[in-house]
Design a protein around this motif. Structure first.
Motif, PDB file in Angstrom:
ATOM      1  N   LEU A 257      22.949  -7.399   9.121  1.00 48.83           N
ATOM      2  CA  LEU A 257      22.208  -7.800  10.314  1.00 48.83           C
ATOM      3  C   LEU A 257      22.900  -7.279  11.567  1.00 48.83           C
ATOM      4  CD1 LEU A 257      19.918  -9.373  11.639  1.00 48.83           C
ATOM      5  CD2 LEU A 257      21.378 -11.391  11.610  1.00 48.83           C
ATOM      6  N   ALA A 258      24.234  -7.345  11.600  1.00 49.94           N
ATOM      7  CA  ALA A 258      24.975  -6.877  12.774  1.00 49.94           C
ATOM      8  C   ALA A 258      24.791  -5.385  13.002  1.00 49.94           C
ATOM      9  CB  ALA A 258      26.457  -7.199  12.611  1.00 49.94           C
ATOM     10  N   LEU A 259      24.628  -4.630  11.937  1.00 49.18           N
ATOM     11  CA  LEU A 259      24.446  -3.188  12.049  1.00 49.18           C
ATOM     12  C   LEU A 259      22.994  -2.800  12.318  1.00 49.18           C
ATOM     13  CD1 LEU A 259      26.729  -1.934   9.122  1.00 49.18           C
ATOM     14  CD2 LEU A 259      27.224  -1.900  11.581  1.00 49.18           C
ATOM     15  N   GLY A 260      22.097  -3.757  12.201  1.00 44.61           N
ATOM     16  CA  GLY A 260      20.688  -3.485  12.419  1.00 44.61           C
ATOM     17  C   GLY A 260      20.331  -3.513  13.896  1.00 44.61           C
ATOM     18  N   PRO A 261      19.051  -3.384  14.202  1.00 44.02           N
ATOM     19  CA  PRO A 261      18.603  -3.387  15.599  1.00 44.02           C
ATOM     20  C   PRO A 261      18.927  -4.711  16.291  1.00 44.02           C
ATOM     21  CG  PRO A 261      16.879  -2.581  14.126  1.00 44.02           C
ATOM     22  CD  PRO A 261      17.945  -3.175  13.256  1.00 44.02           C
ATOM     23  N   ASP A 262      19.261  -4.651  17.565  1.00 50.72           N
ATOM     24  CA  ASP A 262      19.554  -5.864  18.321  1.00 50.72           C
ATOM     25  C   ASP A 262      18.337  -6.781  18.421  1.00 50.72           C
ATOM     26  OD1 ASP A 262      22.130  -4.985  18.717  1.00 50.72           O
ATOM     27  OD2 ASP A 262      21.690  -4.054  20.674  1.00 50.72           O
ATOM     28  N   SER A 263      17.151  -6.205  18.312  1.00 51.44           N
ATOM     29  CA  SER A 263      15.927  -6.992  18.455  1.00 51.44           C
ATOM     30  C   SER A 263      15.589  -7.793  17.198  1.00 51.44           C
ATOM     31  CB  SER A 263      14.746  -6.080  18.804  1.00 51.44           C
ATOM     32  OG  SER A 263      14.577  -5.073  17.815  1.00 51.44           O
ATOM     33  N   ALA A 264      16.374  -7.590  16.139  1.00 45.82           N
ATOM     34  CA  ALA A 264      16.132  -8.341  14.901  1.00 45.82           C
ATOM     35  C   ALA A 264      16.743  -9.728  15.040  1.00 45.82           C
ATOM     36  CB  ALA A 264      16.732  -7.603  13.709  1.00 45.82           C
ATOM     37  N   SER A 265      15.926 -10.720  15.372  1.00 45.35           N
ATOM     38  CA  SER A 265      16.416 -12.079  15.575  1.00 45.35           C
ATOM     39  C   SER A 265      16.756 -12.716  14.239  1.00 45.35           C
ATOM     40  CB  SER A 265      15.354 -12.922  16.287  1.00 45.35           C
ATOM     41  OG  SER A 265      14.234 -13.126  15.438  1.00 45.35           O
ATOM     42  N   PRO A 266      17.597 -13.768  14.256  1.00 46.88           N
ATOM     43  CA  PRO A 266      17.907 -14.462  13.006  1.00 46.88           C
ATOM     44  C   PRO A 266      16.673 -14.961  12.269  1.00 46.88           C
ATOM     45  CG  PRO A 266      19.444 -15.116  14.710  1.00 46.88           C
ATOM     46  CD  PRO A 266      18.397 -14.277  15.392  1.00 46.88           C
ATOM     47  N   ALA A 267      15.712 -15.528  13.009  1.00 49.69           N
ATOM     48  CA  ALA A 267      14.501 -16.046  12.373  1.00 49.69           C
ATOM     49  C   ALA A 267      13.690 -14.922  11.746  1.00 49.69           C
ATOM     50  CB  ALA A 267      13.656 -16.806  13.388  1.00 49.69           C
ATOM     51  N   SER A 268      13.565 -13.818  12.459  1.00 50.89           N
ATOM     52  CA  SER A 268      12.781 -12.692  11.961  1.00 50.89           C
ATOM     53  C   SER A 268      13.449 -12.042  10.758  1.00 50.89           C
ATOM     54  CB  SER A 268      12.582 -11.658  13.073  1.00 50.89           C
ATOM     55  OG  SER A 268      11.811 -10.564  12.619  1.00 50.89           O
ATOM     56  N   ALA A 269      14.736 -11.766  10.879  1.00 53.00           N
ATOM     57  CA  ALA A 269      15.467 -11.122   9.783  1.00 53.00           C
ATOM     58  C   ALA A 269      15.499 -12.013   8.544  1.00 53.00           C
ATOM     59  CB  ALA A 269      16.890 -10.791  10.228  1.00 53.00           C
ATOM     60  N   GLY A 270      15.688 -13.317   8.749  1.00 58.65           N
ATOM     61  CA  GLY A 270      15.730 -14.230   7.618  1.00 58.65           C
ATOM     62  C   GLY A 270      14.394 -14.297   6.899  1.00 58.65           C
ATOM     63  N   ALA A 271      13.302 -14.343   7.661  1.00 56.01           N
ATOM     64  CA  ALA A 271      11.981 -14.400   7.045  1.00 56.01           C
ATOM     65  C   ALA A 271      11.659 -13.114   6.301  1.00 56.01           C
ATOM     66  CB  ALA A 271      10.921 -14.669   8.123  1.00 56.01           C
ATOM     67  N   VAL A 272      11.981 -11.976   6.906  1.00 55.31           N
ATOM     68  CA  VAL A 272      11.720 -10.688   6.260  1.00 55.31           C
ATOM     69  C   VAL A 272      12.557 -10.557   4.995  1.00 55.31           C
ATOM     70  CG1 VAL A 272      12.040  -8.185   6.495  1.00 55.31           C
ATOM     71  CG2 VAL A 272      10.989  -9.493   8.341  1.00 55.31           C
ATOM     72  N   ARG A 273      13.790 -11.020   5.049  1.00 54.93           N
ATOM     73  CA  ARG A 273      14.662 -10.970   3.868  1.00 54.93           C
ATOM     74  C   ARG A 273      14.034 -11.693   2.694  1.00 54.93           C
ATOM     75  NH1 ARG A 273      20.281 -14.384   2.961  1.00 54.93           N
ATOM     76  NH2 ARG A 273      20.930 -13.346   1.019  1.00 54.93           N
TER      77      ARG A 273
END
Length: 311
Positions: free
Chosen positions: A20-36
């Motif tokens: 997540l840290a290496l991904g886009p800054d716009s990837a919020s925790p909620a968004s990244a977690g749901a997509v995961r």
């Protein structure tokens, strides 16, 4: 060896915060977690579907005396999986990858042991207590080894990580209870994460998904879904078949070690000299669980195959 499968799964888990840290800054925790969960859950559900004709892949047949229906257990486990994602990413985002992961996974064995004790009416065992205490001391040393200013410790981030630890305990215990009812490990993980994916999809659609339009965003989503969820939970489920949920939770303390090392080597987070002591102490605690007792016979408390009382 079941313990090795869980340790390998924990290494996969440990790459989550760094990805997540290496991904886009716009990837919020909620968004990244749901997509995961959408990606990983769909993958696990597809694996179960592919095995649908296999008797071992069939749903568990709960005994009539069990008071909690299997579908209820699956829904509770799925809800915990959904809750884990934003709380975990909140912790790693606000408190730093190393600290956030250490607090989340350091608290998980304690939550799991207590919940397992209540649910199964079986004491986790003296060996587990010793191993968990030793490993937790190591986790504390590792967490305290962050140099001042290297990572901002935020109370909200710490609370998020503790919430993730509790959520992890719930779905790990539910997975074990399903296995105790006769479910195959692949079916258990597919049912839990497939259900979580169905819930996570509308959540994902309410978040900003613009980060998925970038190459690094796609790479992040694929890594989170395939490696840290799909592959990791196939390994975890198979290992969990032959160990207690509390033991599995303690073994996954390899995850914060992995996260801490990746935080240093890849993200540039700073660890003081005492980090080596923390790593050694955690390793010692894990060895208590991994090394067979005299005579090489498996401990009876580790091979829980009977039904959970009252479940």
């Amino acid at each position: 060896m079941p313990a090795l499968l869980i340790l390998l799964a924990a290494v996969c888990f440990g790459t989550t915060g760094t990805a997540l840290a290496l991904g886009p800054d716009s990837a919020s925790p909620a968004s990244a977690g749901a997509v995961r969960i959408v990606v990983g859950g769909a993958l696990l559900a597809m694996v179960v579907f592919a095995r649908r004709s296999s008797r071992r892949g069939a749903p568990p047949r709960a005994a009539a005396r069990l008071r909690v229906p299997t579908v209820v257990l699956v829904l509770v486990g799925a809800a915990a999986i959904v809750a884990y994602q934003p709380t975990f990413f909140l912790g790693t985002t606000r408190a730093g990858v190393a600290v956030g992961t250490i607090v989340a996974l350091g608290s998980a064995p304690i939550f799991t042991g207590l919940l397992e004790w209540v649910a199964t009416r079986r004491f986790p065992g003296t060996v587990w207590i010793v191993a968990t205490v030793v490993a937790s001391v190591g986790v504390a040393l590792l967490g305290g080894a962050l140099e001042p200013g290297s990572s901002r410790v935020d109370p909200v981030g710490i609370a998020g990580s503790l919430g993730a630890g509790a959520s992890y305990a719930v779905y790990a215990l539910v997975a074990k209870l399903l296995l105790m009812r006769g479910a195959h490990s692949t079916w258990s993980m597919g049912a839990l994460f497939g259900s979580a994916a169905a819930v996570s999809l509308p959540i994902a659609l309410t978040t900003d998904l613009s980060w998925l339009a970038r190459p690094d965003g796609v790479a992040t989503a694929v890594w989170l879904g395939v490696v840290t969820t799909g592959v990791a939970y196939v390994l975890f489920g198979r290992g969990l078949s032959d160990v207690r949920a509390s033991t599995a939770a303690t073994l996954t303390l390899v995850e914060p070690l992995t996260a801490a090392l990746l935080g240093v080597l890849i993200l540039g987070e700073t660890l003081a000299a005492t980090a080596a002591s923390g790593i050694a102490v955690v390793a010692a605690g894990l060895l208590v669980l991994v090394v067979p007792r005299r005579g090489g016979a498996p401990r009876r408390s580790e091979r829980v195959t009977s039904r959970a009382d009252g479940f």
